[in-house]
Design a protein around this motif. Structure first.
Motif, PDB file in Angstrom:
ATOM      1  N   GLU A 215       0.923  -1.123   0.006  1.00  0.00           N
ATOM      2  CA  GLU A 215       0.059  -0.040   0.017  1.00  0.00           C
ATOM      3  C   GLU A 215       0.986   1.312  -0.001  1.00  0.00           C
ATOM      4  N   ILE A 216       1.978   1.158   0.703  1.00  0.00           N
ATOM      5  CA  ILE A 216       2.820   2.360   1.023  1.00  0.00           C
ATOM      6  C   ILE A 216       3.386   2.768  -0.585  1.00  0.00           C
ATOM      7  N   THR A 217       3.857   1.461  -1.174  1.00  0.00           N
ATOM      8  CA  THR A 217       4.436   1.684  -2.764  1.00  0.00           C
ATOM      9  C   THR A 217       3.283   2.491  -3.408  1.00  0.00           C
ATOM     10  N   GLU A 218       1.900   2.001  -3.407  1.00  0.00           N
ATOM     11  CA  GLU A 218       0.905   2.436  -4.143  1.00  0.00           C
ATOM     12  C   GLU A 218       0.615   3.775  -3.872  1.00  0.00           C
ATOM     13  N   PHE A 219       0.656   4.216  -2.688  1.00  0.00           N
ATOM     14  CA  PHE A 219       0.538   5.654  -2.110  1.00  0.00           C
ATOM     15  C   PHE A 219       1.424   6.569  -2.726  1.00  0.00           C
ATOM     16  N   THR A 220       2.759   6.166  -2.526  1.00  0.00           N
ATOM     17  CA  THR A 220       3.953   6.806  -3.022  1.00  0.00           C
ATOM     18  C   THR A 220       3.924   7.149  -4.441  1.00  0.00           C
ATOM     19  N   ALA A 221       3.360   6.194  -5.184  1.00  0.00           N
ATOM     20  CA  ALA A 221       3.202   6.365  -6.587  1.00  0.00           C
ATOM     21  C   ALA A 221       2.206   7.466  -7.034  1.00  0.00           C
ATOM     22  N   THR A 222       1.028   7.334  -6.272  1.00  0.00           N
ATOM     23  CA  THR A 222      -0.079   8.132  -6.396  1.00  0.00           C
ATOM     24  C   THR A 222       0.396   9.946  -6.013  1.00  0.00           C
ATOM     25  N   ALA A 223       1.295   9.977  -5.056  1.00  0.00           N
ATOM     26  CA  ALA A 223       1.576  11.099  -4.506  1.00  0.00           C
ATOM     27  C   ALA A 223       2.557  11.865  -5.627  1.00  0.00           C
ATOM     28  N   ALA A 224       3.393  11.108  -6.117  1.00  0.00           N
ATOM     29  CA  ALA A 224       4.524  11.383  -7.363  1.00  0.00           C
ATOM     30  C   ALA A 224       3.849  11.987  -8.370  1.00  0.00           C
ATOM     31  N   LYS A 225       2.688  11.117  -8.975  1.00  0.00           N
ATOM     32  CA  LYS A 225       2.131  11.577  -9.889  1.00  0.00           C
ATOM     33  C   LYS A 225       1.219  12.616 -10.016  1.00  0.00           C
ATOM     34  N   LEU A 226       0.616  13.031  -8.809  1.00  0.00           N
ATOM     35  CA  LEU A 226      -0.088  14.163  -8.467  1.00  0.00           C
ATOM     36  C   LEU A 226       0.744  15.359  -8.317  1.00  0.00           C
ATOM     37  N   ALA A 227       2.090  15.215  -7.837  1.00  0.00           N
ATOM     38  CA  ALA A 227       2.893  16.238  -7.833  1.00  0.00           C
ATOM     39  C   ALA A 227       3.408  16.706  -9.270  1.00  0.00           C
ATOM     40  N   ALA A 228       3.569  15.646 -10.179  1.00  0.00           N
ATOM     41  CA  ALA A 228       3.951  16.077 -11.435  1.00  0.00           C
ATOM     42  C   ALA A 228       3.046  16.626 -12.298  1.00  0.00           C
ATOM     43  N   ALA A 229       1.951  16.079 -11.831  1.00  0.00           N
ATOM     44  CA  ALA A 229       0.500  16.549 -12.708  1.00  0.00           C
ATOM     45  C   ALA A 229       0.322  18.193 -12.436  1.00  0.00           C
ATOM     46  N   VAL A 230       0.714  18.826 -11.443  1.00  0.00           N
ATOM     47  CA  VAL A 230       0.753  20.090 -11.004  1.00  0.00           C
ATOM     48  C   VAL A 230       1.933  21.097 -11.210  1.00  0.00           C
ATOM     49  N   ALA A 231       2.976  20.432 -11.596  1.00  0.00           N
ATOM     50  CA  ALA A 231       4.367  21.056 -11.920  1.00  0.00           C
ATOM     51  C   ALA A 231       4.188  21.769 -12.956  1.00  0.00           C
ATOM     52  N   VAL A 232       4.762  23.013 -12.965  1.00  0.00           N
ATOM     53  CA  VAL A 232       4.693  24.100 -13.987  1.00  0.00           C
ATOM     54  C   VAL A 232       6.032  24.216 -14.468  1.00  0.00           C
ATOM     55  N   THR A 233       6.238  24.244 -15.731  1.00  0.00           N
ATOM     56  CA  THR A 233       7.451  24.795 -16.193  1.00  0.00           C
ATOM     57  C   THR A 233       7.815  26.174 -16.829  1.00  0.00           C
ATOM     58  N   PRO A 234       8.501  26.844 -16.437  1.00  0.00           N
ATOM     59  CA  PRO A 234       8.585  28.371 -16.844  1.00  0.00           C
ATOM     60  C   PRO A 234       8.685  28.565 -18.281  1.00  0.00           C
ATOM     61  N   SER A 235       7.879  29.467 -18.817  1.00  0.00           N
ATOM     62  CA  SER A 235       7.990  29.700 -20.117  1.00  0.00           C
ATOM     63  C   SER A 235       9.412  30.132 -20.575  1.00  0.00           C
ATOM     64  N   PRO A 236       9.692  29.948 -22.114  1.00  0.00           N
ATOM     65  CA  PRO A 236      10.954  30.357 -22.704  1.00  0.00           C
ATOM     66  C   PRO A 236      10.902  32.137 -22.441  1.00  0.00           C
ATOM     67  N   ALA A 237       9.725  32.494 -22.694  1.00  0.00           N
ATOM     68  CA  ALA A 237       9.622  33.822 -22.638  1.00  0.00           C
ATOM     69  C   ALA A 237       9.826  34.699 -21.237  1.00  0.00           C
ATOM     70  N   MET A 238       9.733  33.855 -20.229  1.00  0.00           N
ATOM     71  CA  MET A 238      10.017  34.342 -18.792  1.00  0.00           C
ATOM     72  C   MET A 238      11.664  34.309 -18.396  1.00  0.00           C
ATOM     73  N   LYS A 239      12.339  33.269 -19.129  1.00  0.00           N
ATOM     74  CA  LYS A 239      13.675  33.201 -19.176  1.00  0.00           C
ATOM     75  C   LYS A 239      14.220  34.305 -19.787  1.00  0.00           C
ATOM     76  N   ARG A 240      13.952  34.774 -21.130  1.00  0.00           N
ATOM     77  CA  ARG A 240      14.402  35.748 -21.836  1.00  0.00           C
ATOM     78  C   ARG A 240      14.389  37.028 -21.153  1.00  0.00           C
ATOM     79  N   ARG A 241      13.071  37.320 -20.322  1.00  0.00           N
ATOM     80  CA  ARG A 241      12.800  38.613 -19.543  1.00  0.00           C
ATOM     81  C   ARG A 241      13.745  38.664 -18.512  1.00  0.00           C
ATOM     82  N   VAL A 242      14.017  37.516 -17.628  1.00  0.00           N
ATOM     83  CA  VAL A 242      15.155  37.633 -16.521  1.00  0.00           C
ATOM     84  C   VAL A 242      16.347  37.957 -16.919  1.00  0.00           C
ATOM     85  N   GLN A 243      16.735  37.335 -18.248  1.00  0.00           N
ATOM     86  CA  GLN A 243      18.080  37.650 -18.564  1.00  0.00           C
ATOM     87  C   GLN A 243      18.255  39.121 -19.099  1.00  0.00           C
ATOM     88  N   GLN A 244      17.136  39.624 -19.798  1.00  0.00           N
ATOM     89  CA  GLN A 244      17.246  40.867 -20.099  1.00  0.00           C
ATOM     90  C   GLN A 244      17.387  41.930 -19.110  1.00  0.00           C
TER      91      GLN A 244
END
Length: 248
Positions: free
Chosen positions: A40-69
């Motif tokens: 059960e712990i293995t299954e719960f850990t897998a579910t938690a990892a999937k939920l975290a990956a589902a809501v992760a947001v990758t910064p857009s390339p435009a944001m990176k360019r703005r920071v560098q500028q």
């Protein structure tokens, strides 16, 4: 929590590290004799990892360019120093020192801009690496053929190895790991035909962690943990803390 029935209900909280020290110790004693809770712990850990990956947001390339500028165009505010007559007289008497100070300040500001640029680059690289690791963890822990094996370690610590032959990967879930000696690190190994192959390093600052082993798990027969000099070793230099057979 005093009965086995009560302890069975703690698997979700244990997987999310939401138990008190007393509850965790009691549950881990129960876990040693309860394969269903371990699964059960293995299954719960897998579910938690999937939920975290589902809501992760990758910064857009435009944001990176703005920071560098911005780091190359925004001026830093210099500290305000009250002017006094003595300071004014000193400035008139020592113009070479003032010029040197201005040049030093300009060089420092340039260094800050470069540092900010490098820090932005590092942040993007770290975010991408973290996302790749989360994807790998979710893939292995959630695999239909995932098989887990648990082994106790010294000092009450424990390690659970989860293997997916279909994805050719293995994940180690460690709990209550003591910090390695100063200047040392925990290193993971694959046993391939009696030869130990490096499979990654553990984080020395974390007592609980989930690590995806590097390299192929398909041709390995076992996984080992040793204590090695900081940075790792090409081959083991100490007796293993644990050796876990990989499921066939």
């Amino acid at each position: 929590m005093t009965t086995d029935t009560d302890l069975h209900t703690l698997t979700g909280a244990y997987a999310l590290h939401a138990l008190s020290d007393e509850e965790r110790a009691l549950f881990e004693r129960h876990l040693n004799a309860c394969p269903s809770c371990a699964n059960e712990i293995t299954e719960f850990t897998a579910t938690a990892a999937k939920l975290a990956a589902a809501v992760a947001v990758t910064p857009s390339p435009a944001m990176k360019r703005r920071v560098q500028q911005r780091v190359t165009t925004v001026r830093q505010v210099a500290p305000h120093v009250p002017r006094t007559p003595s300071a004014a007289r000193m400035r008139r008497r020592l113009p070479p020192l003032v010029l040197a100070a201005c040049l030093a300040a300009a060089a420092a500001l340039g260094g800050v801009a470069v540092w900010e640029h490098d820090r932005a680059e590092d942040a993007v690289a770290q975010e991408q690496q973290a996302r790749r690791q989360a994807d790998e963890l979710a893939t292995v822990l959630g695999a239909s053929d995932a098989v887990s094996r648990r082994v106790p370690l010294r000092g009450g610590a424990s390690a659970t190895l989860v293997v997916s032959r279909a994805h050719d990967k293995a994940v180690l879930v460690a709990a209550d790991m003591a910090a390695p000696p100063e200047g040392k690190v925990y290193q993971l190994w694959y046993d391939q035909d009696g030869r130990m192959r490096p499979a990654g390093l553990m984080d020395s600052d974390r007592t609980r962690q989930t690590v995806t082993l590097s390299g192929s798990a398909r041709s390995a027969s076992a996984m080992g943990i040793t204590v090695e000099p900081a940075g790792g070793s090409p081959r083991p230099t100490s007796a293993p803390l644990a050796v876990v057979d990989l499921p066939a």
